[in-house]
Motif scaffolding. Structure first.
Motif, short mmCIF file in Angstrom:
data_model
loop_
_atom_site.label_atom_id
_atom_site.label_comp_id
_atom_site.label_asym_id
_atom_site.label_seq_id
_atom_site.Cartn_x
_atom_site.Cartn_y
_atom_site.Cartn_z
N ARG A 1 -8.88 9.35 0.69
CA ARG A 1 -9.89 8.41 1.16
C ARG A 1 -9.38 6.98 1.24
O ARG A 1 -9.95 6.17 1.96
N THR A 2 -8.33 6.65 0.53
CA THR A 2 -7.85 5.27 0.52
C THR A 2 -6.94 4.96 1.66
O THR A 2 -6.44 5.74 2.37
N ASN B 1 0.83 -1.22 0.00
CA ASN B 1 0.00 0.00 0.00
C ASN B 1 0.86 1.25 0.00
O ASN B 1 0.59 2.20 -0.74
N ARG C 1 -9.47 11.34 -3.76
CA ARG C 1 -9.52 9.87 -3.85
C ARG C 1 -8.34 9.26 -3.10
O ARG C 1 -8.49 8.24 -2.43
N LEU C 2 -7.17 9.85 -3.23
CA LEU C 2 -6.00 9.33 -2.55
C LEU C 2 -6.12 9.43 -1.03
O LEU C 2 -5.71 8.53 -0.31
N GLN D 1 1.00 4.15 -2.82
CA GLN D 1 0.72 5.54 -2.46
C GLN D 1 1.87 6.45 -2.88
O GLN D 1 1.66 7.54 -3.40
#
Length: 93
Positions: A92-93, A46, A89-90, A50
């Motif tokens: 929220r992940t 992850n 969006r980034l 990112q």
């Protein structure tokens, strides 16, 4: 031309590394490895994705968004909105 064209090979190298991490996760599950060890590797994958996304976003803003702002008009507003949505969006992940 995409904002990342000059660093495309670097990006592909990073993505291949992430792909390797994902394959490693699959192997770990197939081999019934300890859950916490798998979760540790999920976290690493992850973080790698990112970091890739942030670098790509930075290049997008430095190239595509900056170019649109320099031209002005509606295209600038569209590019800024796209970048803002991508950041959302980034986050929220």
């Amino acid at each position: 031309m995409a904002g990342y064209t000059g660093t495309r090979e670097d990006h592909l190298r990073r993505l291949r590394r992430v792909e390797g991490q994902i394959r490693g996760l699959q192997r770990m599950v197939e081999e019934d490895k300890y859950c916490i060890d798998i979760l540790t590797q999920v976290s690493a994958a992850n973080r790698a994705l990112q970091a890739f996304a942030l670098e790509l976003l930075e290049e997008h803003m430095a190239h595509c968004v900056a170019e649109a702002i320099a031209k002005g008009g509606n295209e600038a507003d569209v590019k800024i909105k796209e970048a803002s949505d991508a950041v959302a969006r980034l986050v929220r992940t």
